[in-house]
Design an enzyme around this catalytic site. Structure first.
Site, PDB file in Angstrom:
ATOM      1  N   TYR A 205      -0.601 -10.731  -1.597  1.00 43.03           N
ATOM      2  CA  TYR A 205       0.771 -10.286  -1.205  1.00 43.03           C
ATOM      3  C   TYR A 205       1.301 -10.812   0.043  1.00 43.03           C
ATOM      4  O   TYR A 205       0.279 -10.647   0.986  1.00 43.03           O
ATOM      5  CB  TYR A 205       0.615  -8.713  -1.200  1.00 43.03           C
ATOM      6  CG  TYR A 205       0.256  -8.002  -2.435  1.00 43.03           C
ATOM      7  CD1 TYR A 205       1.011  -8.219  -3.610  1.00 43.03           C
ATOM      8  CD2 TYR A 205      -0.745  -6.952  -2.456  1.00 43.03           C
ATOM      9  CE1 TYR A 205       0.628  -7.749  -4.742  1.00 43.03           C
ATOM     10  CE2 TYR A 205      -1.029  -6.228  -3.635  1.00 43.03           C
ATOM     11  CZ  TYR A 205      -0.279  -6.970  -4.643  1.00 43.03           C
ATOM     12  OH  TYR A 205      -0.606  -6.086  -6.004  1.00 43.03           O
ATOM     13  N   ASP A 259       5.472 -10.500  -7.094  1.00 39.43           N
ATOM     14  CA  ASP A 259       5.286  -9.391  -6.441  1.00 39.43           C
ATOM     15  C   ASP A 259       5.657  -9.739  -4.748  1.00 39.43           C
ATOM     16  O   ASP A 259       4.774 -10.177  -4.224  1.00 39.43           O
ATOM     17  CB  ASP A 259       4.312  -8.527  -6.737  1.00 39.43           C
ATOM     18  CG  ASP A 259       4.333  -7.015  -5.970  1.00 39.43           C
ATOM     19  OD1 ASP A 259       5.348  -6.899  -5.406  1.00 39.43           O
ATOM     20  OD2 ASP A 259       3.287  -6.254  -6.127  1.00 39.43           O
ATOM     21  N   HIS A 261       6.091  -7.155  -2.925  1.00 35.42           N
ATOM     22  CA  HIS A 261       5.492  -6.091  -2.250  1.00 35.42           C
ATOM     23  C   HIS A 261       6.077  -5.486  -1.025  1.00 35.42           C
ATOM     24  O   HIS A 261       5.194  -5.051   0.017  1.00 35.42           O
ATOM     25  CB  HIS A 261       4.069  -6.238  -2.080  1.00 35.42           C
ATOM     26  CG  HIS A 261       2.979  -5.436  -2.165  1.00 35.42           C
ATOM     27  ND1 HIS A 261       2.797  -4.195  -1.543  1.00 35.42           N
ATOM     28  CD2 HIS A 261       2.362  -5.121  -3.372  1.00 35.42           C
ATOM     29  CE1 HIS A 261       1.768  -3.449  -2.269  1.00 35.42           C
ATOM     30  NE2 HIS A 261       1.706  -3.836  -3.382  1.00 35.42           N
ATOM     31  N   ARG A 332       9.206   0.351 -12.624  1.00 40.79           N
ATOM     32  CA  ARG A 332       7.870   0.334 -12.392  1.00 40.79           C
ATOM     33  C   ARG A 332       7.173   1.541 -12.031  1.00 40.79           C
ATOM     34  O   ARG A 332       6.453   1.646 -10.694  1.00 40.79           O
ATOM     35  CB  ARG A 332       7.933  -0.755 -11.096  1.00 40.79           C
ATOM     36  CG  ARG A 332       6.664  -1.447 -10.907  1.00 40.79           C
ATOM     37  CD  ARG A 332       6.384  -2.648 -11.698  1.00 40.79           C
ATOM     38  NE  ARG A 332       5.204  -3.198 -11.235  1.00 40.79           N
ATOM     39  CZ  ARG A 332       3.890  -3.401 -11.903  1.00 40.79           C
ATOM     40  NH1 ARG A 332       3.800  -2.629 -13.100  1.00 40.79           N
ATOM     41  NH2 ARG A 332       2.866  -3.890 -11.543  1.00 40.79           N
TER      42      ARG A 332
END
Length: 451
Positions: A205, A259, A261, A332
């Site tokens: 990430y 992602d 994040h 999600r």
């Protein structure tokens, strides 16, 4: 006067057959309530006898490294119990207290079938709501009650939710590398395993593992020794190049996900996502933190890239505005965080009206019970989008029997009544949980970056 009718009435009266009992007696029947009860009733027409909750307790284990919490609801029916996932891995020890003390006291003696009533009762019984500790505890209870209901009905959970609308659950898994070339090789190896959907990252990430830079806060001994460093500018430049490299080497057929994040500033996230349009992402996940929800309106106005969001949401009400305004394309949800199967199904059904699909959050810090709950919902909802894949090591499979299985990029559930996963408590005790957790990522000067 019709003497024939009078004669029949007189004859019936004389024989004592004018009442219903007499008529039934003439034809070999009986009017007694006892006899009617004794008459055999088809199995499907028989009501299930009431079952109450005997105890609610937590089981803690960490066979794969992450803290896992499972709720076990035991009932007045010998041998009948249910399991649910209550994993809040970063604060697992606190969830144990919430389950063993408060939920147990709240639930004992209640009817196991009254899931909706019990969910709302537990949700408001602490007065304040929205907290992740109590939400995870409630999630475990809710899943365990659905597990029991499925066992009592003799059906897998997905049957109680409406039955299958697909034969198995398509999944995405994760490709990663410290360079674009390394990630490309990871993608190719995953394609060979049959996956059609792959999330691509570079250095984890925010690309925190792809740089050897020594940030200033480390030099000044600021922050903790295990705190990570993220160079936002480097990350923003790297991801479009990563997508370009994967598309060039792996083709247009593979569905690519990524992602963010929530680790970059909103306007920077918008600009980067616009650059990814030409590579046709399946979705970009978590561009903004929960504190920056209004930015989704601006994002939607500036790009056509599909967006997935919601794993950090505590409350089902947090989904309403972005779904009604169609700011998200994929919801999600972390089913063990949002409150269990009951609220997750409500959000999924709401999404159907706005053409918003499901993409349940399925990381390694969800127990096999929780992953199975995800898959049962995935099988039953029409507006399913994608599911995060999972793999279980031998230790986890020693603790949990009936784990969901993966084949050619699809997840399947254990086809037995209920959620389908059981736990060996002796094996679980071999892998105790810890209280250590570190999600701290910093900028050059040591400012914390919110995930």
């Amino acid at each position: 006067m019709d003497h024939s009718n009078m004669n029949r009435r007189e004859t019936m009266k004389a024989l004592g057959l004018t009442g219903s009992a007499g008529i039934l007696g003439l034809f070999g029947g009986t009017a007694s309530a006892k006899a009617r009860e004794e008459k055999e009733t088809p199995h499907y027409a028989k009501a299930m006898k009431p079952v109450t909750i005997k105890s609610v307790r937590a089981i803690a284990t960490a066979p794969q490294g992450s803290n896992l919490i499972v709720v076990k609801v035991e009932t007045s029916e010998p041998g009948l119990y249910g399991l649910g996932c209550a994993t809040f891995t970063q604060r697992a020890a606190v969830v144990l207290v919430a389950i063993n003390t408060y939920l147990n006291e709240f639930c004992v003696g209640k009817d196991v079938d009254q899931i909706e009533d019990m969910w709302h009762g537990a949700y408001v019984s602490s007065y304040w709501r929205n907290g992740p500790v109590l939400n995870n505890a409630l999630s475990g209870l809710d899943q365990a009650l659905w597990d029991i209901k499925g066992k009592r009905a003799g059906m897998p959970l997905y049957q109680l939710l409406g039955g299958k609308v697909r034969f198995a659950v398509p999944c995405y898994t994760h490709a990663n590398g410290n360079t674009p070339e390394a990630t490309v090789e990871s993608v190719k190896s995953i394609q060979e395993r049959g996956f059609k959907y792959i999330r691509i990252q570079q250095g984890g990430y925010g690309a925190v593992g792809s740089t050897a830079e020594q940030p200033d806060f480390k030099k000044e001994n600021f922050g903790g020794p295990t705190d990570s460093f993220m160079n936002e500018n480097s990350y923003l430049k790297a991801i479009p190049k990563l997508f370009e490299a994967v598309r060039k080497s792996c083709g247009e057929e593979i569905e690519l996900l990524h992602d963010i994040h929530e680790r970059v500033q909103p306007m920077n996230a918008i600009n980067m996502i616009k650059k990814l349009e030409e590579f046709n992402p399946f979705f970009i996940e978590d561009p903004f933190s929960p504190e920056n929800q209004k930015w989704f309106k601006i994002l939607r106005e500036n790009t056509t890239v599909p967006i997935a969001m919601g794993e950090l949401f505590n409350n089902v009400n947090e989904f309403v505005e972005p779904m009604v305004n169609q700011w998200f394309d994929f919801i999600r949800i972390h089913v063990s965080q949002i409150g269990g199967v009951t609220p997750a199904m409500k959000v999924a059904r709401l999404g159907e009206w706005f053409n918003i699909k499901t993409a349940w959050h399925g990381p390694g810090d969800v127990s096999p019970v929780g992953h199975s709950a995800h898959a049962h919902i995935d099988l039953a909802v029409w507006n399913f989008g994608i599911q995060e894949a999972v793999s279980f090591n031998e230790k986890t499979q020693e603790v949990f029997s009936g784990c969901p299985t993966m084949k050619n990029g699809y997840m399947s559930v254990n086809e037995v009544p209920g959620i389908g996963v059981d736990i060996d408590e002796k094996a679980a005790a071999k892998y105790p949980i810890t209280t250590k957790s570190n999600w701290q990522v910093r900028k050059f000067d040591g400012t914390l970056i919110r995930p």
